[in-house]
Enzyme design. Sequence first.
Site, PDB file in Angstrom:
ATOM      1  N   TYR A 165       0.887  -1.171  -0.034  1.00  0.00           N
ATOM      2  CA  TYR A 165      -0.008  -0.188   0.056  1.00  0.00           C
ATOM      3  C   TYR A 165       0.951   1.378   0.015  1.00  0.00           C
ATOM      4  CZ  TYR A 165      -3.630   3.297   1.647  1.00  0.00           C
ATOM      5  OH  TYR A 165      -4.483   4.432   1.604  1.00  0.00           O
TER       6      TYR A 165
ATOM      7  N   GLY B  14      23.408  -2.408  33.273  1.00  0.00           N
ATOM      8  CA  GLY B  14      24.600  -2.811  32.189  1.00  0.00           C
ATOM      9  C   GLY B  14      24.042  -3.760  31.146  1.00  0.00           C
TER      10      GLY B  14
ATOM     11  N   THR C 290       4.845   7.162  15.614  1.00  0.00           N
ATOM     12  CA  THR C 290       5.031   8.092  14.702  1.00  0.00           C
ATOM     13  C   THR C 290       3.921   7.676  13.360  1.00  0.00           C
ATOM     14  OG1 THR C 290       7.179   8.253  14.817  1.00  0.00           O
ATOM     15  CG2 THR C 290       6.418   9.142  12.841  1.00  0.00           C
TER      16      THR C 290
ATOM     17  N   GLU D  31       0.389   5.816  11.923  1.00  0.00           N
ATOM     18  CA  GLU D  31      -1.159   6.102  12.159  1.00  0.00           C
ATOM     19  C   GLU D  31      -1.344   7.298  12.861  1.00  0.00           C
ATOM     20  OE1 GLU D  31      -2.478   4.203  10.289  1.00  0.00           O
ATOM     21  OE2 GLU D  31      -1.112   2.370  10.115  1.00  0.00           O
TER      22      GLU D  31
END
Lengths: 698, 698
Positions: free
Chosen positions: B149, B433, B454, B456
């Site tokens: 898409y 660590g 970020t 949708e």
Amino acid sequence: MSPTPQWVKNLKPTPPQGTDLIQSERDKSKINVEKLSNFLFTKEVLERQDRVLAILQAEKVFDKSQNYFDGRVDKFKTALARAKRMRQLQVKHKWTQEEYLMANELVSEPGPYGLHASMYLTTLRGQGTPEQQKLFLEPAENYKAIGCYAQTELGHGSNVRGLETIATWNPEDKTFILHSPALTASKWWIGSLGRTANHAVVMAQLIIGGKPYGPHPFVCQIRDMKTHEPLEGIHVGDIGPKFGYNTMDNGFLLLNKVKIPHVNMLARFSSVDPETNKYVKPSSPSLIYGTLTWVRSTIVLQSGGVLARGVTIATRYASVRRQFSDRDAPADAGENQVLDYQMVQYRLLPLLAATFALHFTGKAMMGLYQDNQKRMNSDAGQASNTSRGAGPEETHSGSDLLADLHATSCGLKALGSTTAVDGLEMCRRACGGHGYSSFSGIGSWYADYLPTATWEGDNYMLTQQVARYLLKSARAVLKGDAPNNDTTRIFTTFLQKQDMGAAHDILGSDSDLVAAFAWRTSFLTFEALKHRDVEKNSWNSLLVDFWRLSTAHSQYLVVKNFYDVLQSESLRYELDSETIGVLHKLFRLYALDTLEKGASEFYSSSAVTVRQIQLARTKSVMKLLEEIRPHALRLVDAWHFPDWQLDSSLGRKDGKVYEDMFYRASELNPLNGLTIDPYPDNDVLVKRDETANFKSKL
Amino acid sequence: MSPTPQWVKNLKPTPPQGTDLIQSERDKSKINVEKLSNFLFTKEVLERQDRVLAILQAEKVFDKSQNYFDGRVDKFKTALARAKRMRQLQVKHKWTQEEYLMANELVSEPGPYGLHASMYLTTLRGQGTPEQQKLFLEPAENYKAIGCYAQTELGHGSNVRGLETIATWNPEDKTFILHSPALTASKWWIGSLGRTANHAVVMAQLIIGGKPYGPHPFVCQIRDMKTHEPLEGIHVGDIGPKFGYNTMDNGFLLLNKVKIPHVNMLARFSSVDPETNKYVKPSSPSLIYGTLTWVRSTIVLQSGGVLARGVTIATRYASVRRQFSDRDAPADAGENQVLDYQMVQYRLLPLLAATFALHFTGKAMMGLYQDNQKRMNSDAGQASNTSRGAGPEETHSGSDLLADLHATSCGLKALGSTTAVDGLEMCRRACGGHGYSSFSGIGSWYADYLPTATWEGDNYMLTQQVARYLLKSARAVLKGDAPNNDTTRIFTTFLQKQDMGAAHDILGSDSDLVAAFAWRTSFLTFEALKHRDVEKNSWNSLLVDFWRLSTAHSQYLVVKNFYDVLQSESLRYELDSETIGVLHKLFRLYALDTLEKGASEFYSSSAVTVRQIQLARTKSVMKLLEEIRPHALRLVDAWHFPDWQLDSSLGRKDGKVYEDMFYRASELNPLNGLTIDPYPDNDVLVKRDETANFKSKL
């Protein structure tokens, strides 16, 4: 990859071009970038950078174009080749230590000689006797022996006293037997050990006559000098891939009753007398104390520059990138420059302010440290000259200052590295989707820097040391026998004014703004003191309070250091008034934004009123964002990162963001050399085209 | 790597062993893990998990032992082989969609068929006519064609209206001409496009007779069905490595006047009439609106589970790991279990509470969405049956609910994914660590999940949509024509009580605690409304306010949903009172900790007093940490992650942390197959041992 067709080569980004946008952005400000760079770094350092950069760029091995594509093994091979070449260049050009470090900074990746060149040499220099230096240091300095520093173990990180590796003194043949009694005793995370080193300084519990004497350093050869195979009784290797730092071979080491001669215990401070088989106590432990302080001060200074890389990339990209139209704009208006969005300014500009704040704080710390070293050396000289003749007051004041510096460096190391780590990730996200691409240049930089929040003292653990020191100082102030330093002075002021209340004019006065931070530190210190000394709460139940206290104190120090720089004569001498004005705004932004984010501590300590905090956010911070915005690009330019160092499509100085993204994906990406069969039922998976122009397919 | 010597094989960790520590930790609580798991997921889902897991584990291609070592190209090859095998298994075992998704969850890496199986098929199903489904969907469902898409472009992410790719209707031969007019028009980030897909749904600006009609979907074949080479006029490839997600071939695509037939424009909602050459308008845009809401609701539900993986790993490791002695303990006391440290509890347990809070919220969202879909479908059915016969009130209430759900899903998507992302990194750091080692299993999981913040809808951008909706609702309440829903009810309550003040008893009453969150949302909404409607501030100058408002509102929703679950009958039916008691403590911890961290908004809105907030932190939160701590391990056990899924040394259910770390480093790590020459002046760099037992060296 099939060759790029001509019609693709003809394509350009839709105008306005990045080069034009970034130029018009630069035109918005009159800040003199060169002068500001010189003020930050000195002209000498910037010339050194140019000189070293030219040498590196001319060498094929330092070509960075495949850095983001290589897997672990290739990354390591390339890094080793670079480390070797770097050493050759150091010899060829007679580089000073500063030039060698500059070269490493420009290459910007940890290398397999890293721990040899730092901790191994430093430890031999600092803790070896002249005889040991002749034996171990000389070949190491000439790269005839490659070493590392093996302290941390699989089961023990920060807690040195918990180390399990043992070194048993064998009086019969005057040797030590190094041994790993359990799997958890395996040395772990040791830089340069995994594949590179043939020697290690091993920290082990010294045992004499069945009695433990605590951890001590032993030099141990671990690999054959010719075949590079592990020696008998030694199991050594690389600990595997990490979130970052994959150009470095962090290693593990298990020792099975490995015998080393007496001379291999580094004996400058403590030793075993081979005649009497008795332990000789350390003479001056405070020197080691000093080394840690030095390392942490360096981290504070670097944290500003580390963060500045991310801020540079994000600010430049936000100047080129346009996204959505303004909701209040007419329908036919073009898309907005991303840097114009208030939310973007709110995320980036306080970080920009923090880069300067941390840089100035780090410089001040290094200065204090060096002053104190000189002073202690001259004290020590005087003491030995006059045979205990130095007055108790002077000695007292020297070690007090060291204690203050030690605590300060702990807190600031935690604050600086946390600010840089979290800030870098915020910069990456502020770049939107493209921030996630390796070509943004932020991700790998972030991933490599990340362990700084954990090593040289875990950032949470360190806050306990700060709190312990502040509580001790507060007790001394209450008793009236405190040394005169900044910490005790702010406590005294707080105690004097506590009943009257503070009424700091944070919106009108810079010195009041600094004083509000001092007030918060003092308030939190005396609160914590009450919990501990009066209410007798357990140490463990106060750890969250201590963490808050340490953060508050460190923020005070950063604000104060920034303020001091603004008052300095050198600033007025080197910079024009416009630049000074912008720096002043950055100071206020850093302070007010920090204050607002810690609002509840400020109002509950009565340092400021609720109303003032609301005004600080809604009026002052928002206004400062607007005022600083036109200068943002020049301010990041002043950090003076060469494009070669940043290695970022988004952070290109010329604004050619999209061209560079496309070039790297289309021309450099080896995955595009694979043609695959896409259908699930076919067995043959892929075919790799070994030539640049791939034609084959299966 | 040389073979592991026998003395190494004999080594064990120093006692107490991890297995014993983790068992004694489990013994501290009586929570019935199985019942709680069933309550969270249902027995049916857990049985499905067992069934699918057994099938996957028996397949060699799903062996995970080299996952952390592979470079980009190998990662991708393996991922493609797995995707193919997964499809074969789906056919062989007649897996339902749920089973197929479960298999993907267990494998836990994005695969090259990912966007084919989701967005390509979904788009064809949702937007294709029956004729188009026959033509494109059928072969795609049988994996005879593989698609993707293609919406996002190099120069345009979130802003669909800004897309540059054009599809020009050619009336002469009844075709569309797809074209990329600039470099920035290149499709970018398109999953499965880089190497895998031979088809794409291309979103392009439709042009008819020189006039633009906005973005529309076009099916375009991009590679030859046999040779898999790009077709004429198409430049396609992988966009290069990313911070994570490197098993997926996100791609780019440039189109040079590529001609496609009329039938290739997906025409269910809008189309071009080939006879009249006229545009046929979309019939029901709100269905697409609904899809986005569905996707975001899924992200909310998943965010709890995503975070729970990190919390599981960190909590298990904190049960096994010991570090330092307690400062108040006697000198000979052993080292402390890390989970006993208040600072560790303060970092981990609120995140543990958040996993449950987000899970319950996601489930509630999905429920609301499904109810609404049913209702709208029946409304629509009624409407078409009675030919516009449905009363305006009913339609109004259906679309109002959808608007509410849409806004809710935006805000919660942002809050949920931000909480998960930041929480995972906090879990990683809480592992000290070893958290930095790939074997922790957190780093790669975090890196793969990161883009969820970020895509949708960028988490910052989305907050504007929430604010817009809340402002609209507030205006309606003031006007008196508001629909009756939860949002308008809390606004009405606020307006009624505003003058009297709130006086929420957050420390004594759960419902008051929820009400305090509602109060804060309402206060911030009416403040923002004043800034916008009365003071006429620009939209851009309010973005930070909107972001705060959206976060506040979403936190209210999470708190409220958790509260509602505690009131539910099914809870009382399925769980014993001890477990319910612990869930209640988690609810209070989540709410009070969130309240304390947003303290300044709570006191400045007069939702609570300054004194209450101080008590919330110093008394309630700290006490809850102590009370929840003994149950922490069983609570994470209830999330029911198989070890195979977690693939984590630190998070092993049996506590064999150190054995597993060592095994992976010493036995699986391919870097240990290299023997290097360590000296800088030698040209020969490395020699690779291709056999398991390496002997060679140069």
